[in-house]
Motif scaffolding. Structure first.
Motif, PDB file in Angstrom:
ATOM      1  N   VAL A   8      19.270 -22.227  39.468  1.00 51.81           N
ATOM      2  CA  VAL A   8      19.840 -20.887  39.318  1.00 51.81           C
ATOM      3  C   VAL A   8      20.849 -20.645  40.440  1.00 51.81           C
ATOM      4  CG1 VAL A   8      19.328 -18.425  39.547  1.00 51.81           C
ATOM      5  CG2 VAL A   8      17.944 -19.835  38.038  1.00 51.81           C
ATOM      6  N   VAL A  59      11.996 -15.667  42.869  1.00 53.90           N
ATOM      7  CA  VAL A  59      11.409 -16.531  41.850  1.00 53.90           C
ATOM      8  C   VAL A  59       9.910 -16.584  42.101  1.00 53.90           C
ATOM      9  CG1 VAL A  59      11.381 -18.853  40.856  1.00 53.90           C
ATOM     10  CG2 VAL A  59      13.521 -17.896  41.721  1.00 53.90           C
ATOM     11  N   GLU A 110      16.068  -8.822  41.259  1.00 51.47           N
ATOM     12  CA  GLU A 110      15.797  -9.472  39.979  1.00 51.47           C
ATOM     13  C   GLU A 110      14.656 -10.447  40.223  1.00 51.47           C
ATOM     14  OE1 GLU A 110      16.328 -10.125  36.029  1.00 51.47           O
ATOM     15  OE2 GLU A 110      17.768  -8.898  37.123  1.00 51.47           O
ATOM     16  N   LEU A 152      12.529 -13.463  38.733  1.00 48.15           N
ATOM     17  CA  LEU A 152      12.401 -14.469  37.680  1.00 48.15           C
ATOM     18  C   LEU A 152      10.963 -14.966  37.672  1.00 48.15           C
ATOM     19  CD1 LEU A 152      15.602 -16.656  38.123  1.00 48.15           C
ATOM     20  CD2 LEU A 152      15.260 -14.610  36.746  1.00 48.15           C
ATOM     21  N   CYS A 212      12.509 -20.544  31.482  1.00 50.10           N
ATOM     22  CA  CYS A 212      11.439 -20.549  32.466  1.00 50.10           C
ATOM     23  C   CYS A 212      10.313 -19.605  32.108  1.00 50.10           C
ATOM     24  CB  CYS A 212      11.983 -20.248  33.855  1.00 50.10           C
ATOM     25  SG  CYS A 212      12.729 -18.635  33.998  1.00 50.10           S
ATOM     26  N   ASP A 213      10.531 -18.704  31.137  1.00 54.09           N
ATOM     27  CA  ASP A 213       9.438 -17.795  30.812  1.00 54.09           C
ATOM     28  C   ASP A 213       8.589 -18.292  29.649  1.00 54.09           C
ATOM     29  OD1 ASP A 213      11.364 -17.368  28.944  1.00 54.09           O
ATOM     30  OD2 ASP A 213      11.697 -15.268  29.422  1.00 54.09           O
ATOM     31  N   TYR A 234      20.758 -15.983  34.337  1.00 52.31           N
ATOM     32  CA  TYR A 234      19.823 -16.772  35.161  1.00 52.31           C
ATOM     33  C   TYR A 234      19.088 -17.781  34.290  1.00 52.31           C
ATOM     34  CZ  TYR A 234      20.603 -12.472  37.762  1.00 52.31           C
ATOM     35  OH  TYR A 234      21.191 -11.389  38.356  1.00 52.31           O
ATOM     36  N   GLU A 235      19.844 -18.522  33.497  1.00 51.72           N
ATOM     37  CA  GLU A 235      19.222 -19.428  32.534  1.00 51.72           C
ATOM     38  C   GLU A 235      19.805 -20.831  32.625  1.00 51.72           C
ATOM     39  OE1 GLU A 235      17.927 -16.456  28.968  1.00 51.72           O
ATOM     40  OE2 GLU A 235      19.995 -17.124  28.994  1.00 51.72           O
TER      41      GLU A 235
END
Length: 553
Positions: A149, A334, A361, A363, A410-411, A491-492
């Motif tokens: 990221v 993160v 943010e 993640l 990531c999710d 952010y992918e």
RNA sequence: GCGCCAGUAGCUCAGUUGGAUAGAGCAACGGACUUCUAAUCCGUAGGCCGAGGGUUCGAAUCCUUCCUGGCGCGCCA
């Protein structure tokens, strides 16, 4: 390319208003241009006429006709068509696409980079594992995603700092110290009863024995001093492991930030004072609370416990405010998905202190289920039975491991089967992509051996690239910059991985269908350019993700 | 009970932020190496996008109600 077309559309729309063929005067905030799935629908397509149907009170196709009447003859376009319910489809001229190749050669390893971030300062904080044990596979996923990221943001023109927050204050460090001390006494021949809540794992014994040989025995110190001493030693040693593991993974942090330092500098107390002054905190049941419910959290949160010790939340408040004091416009954390319950209180805290909550943010990295032969491997720091990240890297390989972590968004949860990852290593997608790169290098070697000297791009006749496969490949190369922008803004990083696989697949297919080195010198030169443009983009994307781009395999 | 994330081909997952006929990789089946590396390619088959309702020109995508799985809901970290 896309932008030029967007501008052309916008000015066409204005022209329509001027000549009266359209009347609403409505200007959309964004002209949507997309690449159709079906290439019969052209290179780009817009739904502009459909979105204007309502304000214009006209049938979409009629609006489209008015727009196309103005656009007709635009030098970028080969063909403009109205299709379906009112899409306008554009097919661009080949020469227009050939420009992409020149851009790639001109920009080289910078091709794909943009300035869309405008130097906005972003901090990415990731891993931040407690220095009480080695990294495990879950940390690995967070590490790779955080690193990627950060890299993608950098490529999109953000100014990025990678930070690791070291939790070197608090209970778990004391537990570490006590655990080491007990093992040390055991080594000295004492019979000890190792407590349930100590760290049971084998590495504690290793640390104790290293402590004994490097520092000695602690018979003169008080219990507290001895624990302190062991804890300091343990944290330092474990941080060395962590740093080495991360380095092995190709990850380097710009900054390691100590929680203990936050306390030593008085920053936690200063922050708590500020909260008090702003009336955001209150005392109850002998503890100090932050009124996070005022900003959307479901309960208030304790900052100082009734025994006088601080919660982690207290230092997290100070830490995050300090990040903004350091000048970051945006802060990315993160975290493991199991910490998601912390988000509301962090956002509440920011809001209370006058920051828009979007400045932070978070993640969330979903769980990694480590498997071996299909059987789940239970991980737990205190259980004493775990496979470390280092074990995994050694077993699976760095590139494959990183790629695996980056392949999914990531999710979503990830099953990581060690045996599978190894077995698949010969047809692992990472090799598929790398092989495409190696193939171009091989073609270059063959060209050189055959005495073919590659010309400068300006001396090459790109119009030899007239196969549909070749144009499709160029169009794919043209998409790389916008892929990075999309990956950065969302952010992918996994988008880059899918892009790489698509590009590699297109190239492999082309390679099997057509030869690059042919009898006709002009065609050979043009195809060499195309292949090398592919090579450059593959290498750029691989490098961005921290993967190697081998020249032969 | 409340909250967050997920549910798309047999399996693992994408799906360009609401677009046209829903895609890829494994696995299955059938083909391609005297030709720049077969770690590759070509083809076939495979779908109620968890279910219902709603929003509109148009929904895998947005709103809503359920169902299933994972994870959270401490003066733990």
């Amino acid at each position: 390319m896309k932008e030029q077309l967007r501008l052309a559309l916008l000015s066409a729309l204005k022209q329509c208003y001027v000549d009266g063929s359209l009347t609403s005067g409505e200007l959309p905030e964004e002209v949507q241009l997309e690449i159709p799935k079906n290439s019969d629908h052209g290179d780009f397509s817009t739904n502009l006429a459909m979105t204007l149907a309502k304000p214009e009170k006209m049938a979409p196709r009629k609006i489209a006709e008015a727009l196309v009447a103005v656009l007709q003859g635009n030098p970028l376009c080969d063909k403009i068509e109205i299709a379906g319910p009112g899409f306008i489809n554009f097919r661009l001229t080949a020469t227009c696409w050939y420009d992409v190749l020149d851009q790639i050669f001109a920009q080289g390893c910078d091709y794909g980079h943009s300035t869309i971030g405008h130097g906005t300062k972003i901090q990415v904080e990731f891993v931040s594992a407690n220095p009480t044990g080695p990294l495990h596979i879950g940390h690995g996923r967070g590490a790779v995603v955080g690193d990627a990221v950060a890299a993608v943001l950098q490529a999109a023109g953000f100014e990025v700092q990678r930070e690791y927050y070291v939790n070197d204050a608090g209970n778990q460090v004391v537990t570490l110290g006590r655990s080491i001390l007990l093992r040390l006494r055991e080594l000295q021949g004492e019979k000890i009863d190792f407590p349930e809540d100590g760290y049971q794992a084998e590495y504690i014994v290793d640390l104790a024995s290293k402590f004994r040989s490097e520092v000695g025995e602690l018979n003169n110190l008080s219990e507290d001093e001895a624990i302190q001493s062991c804890a300091r030693f343990g944290v330092t040693e474990i941080l060395k492991w962590i740093e080495a593991d991360l380095q092995k993974f190709g990850i380097k942090f710009d900054h390691w930030y100590s929680e203990k330092n936050l306390y030593d500098q008085g920053m936690v107390d200063r922050q708590l004072d500020e909260l008090k002054q702003k009336g955001l905190s209150f005392e109850q049941d002998n503890a100090l609370w932050l009124r996070t419910t005022a900003f959307g959290d479901d309960k208030d949160r304790v900052l100082i416990k009734s025994d006088g010790s601080y919660t982690y939340f207290a230092s997290d408040v100070a830490y995050h405010m300090e990040k903004f004091d350091r000048g970051f416009n945006r802060v990315i954390d993160v975290w493991g998905a199991d910490h998601h319950g912390y988000i509301p209180r962090m956002k509440a805290m920011l809001t209370g202190l006058g920051h828009p909550p979007e400045d932070l943010e978070v993640l969330l990295i979903q769980m990694v289920n480590l498997l071996r032969d299909g059987k789940p491997y239970i991980m737990g720091k205190r259980s004493g039975n775990f496979i470390t990240l280092r074990d995994v890297i050694d077993e699976v390989g760095r590139d494959a491991c990183r790629f695996f972590f980056l392949m999914r968004r990531c999710d979503s949860q990830l099953d990581f089967d060690l045996e599978l990852a190894k077995q698949q290593s010969s047809d692992n997608p990472v090799y598929y992509v790398q092989y495409a790169h190696a193939r171009v290098c091989s073609i270059n070697r063959n060209a050189e051996e055959a005495g073919t000297k590659q010309l400068q791009p300006k001396d090459v006749d790109y119009s030899c690239l007239k196969l549909a496969d070749e144009l499709a490949l160029v169009k794919q190369l043209a998409r790389y910059p916008e892929t990075i922008v999309g990956a950065a803004l969302g952010y992918e990083p996994h988008r880059i991985v899918f892009y790489l696989q698509d590009l590699a697949a297109q190239f492999h297919s082309y390679y099997n269908r057509h030869r690059v080195l042919v009898d006709d010198p002009a065609t050979t030169q043009a195809r060499l350019c195309l292949a090398n443009a592919v090579r450059i983009v593959l290498a750029n994307a691989l490098r961005l993700l921290g993967l190697s781009a081998p020249e032969r395999m």
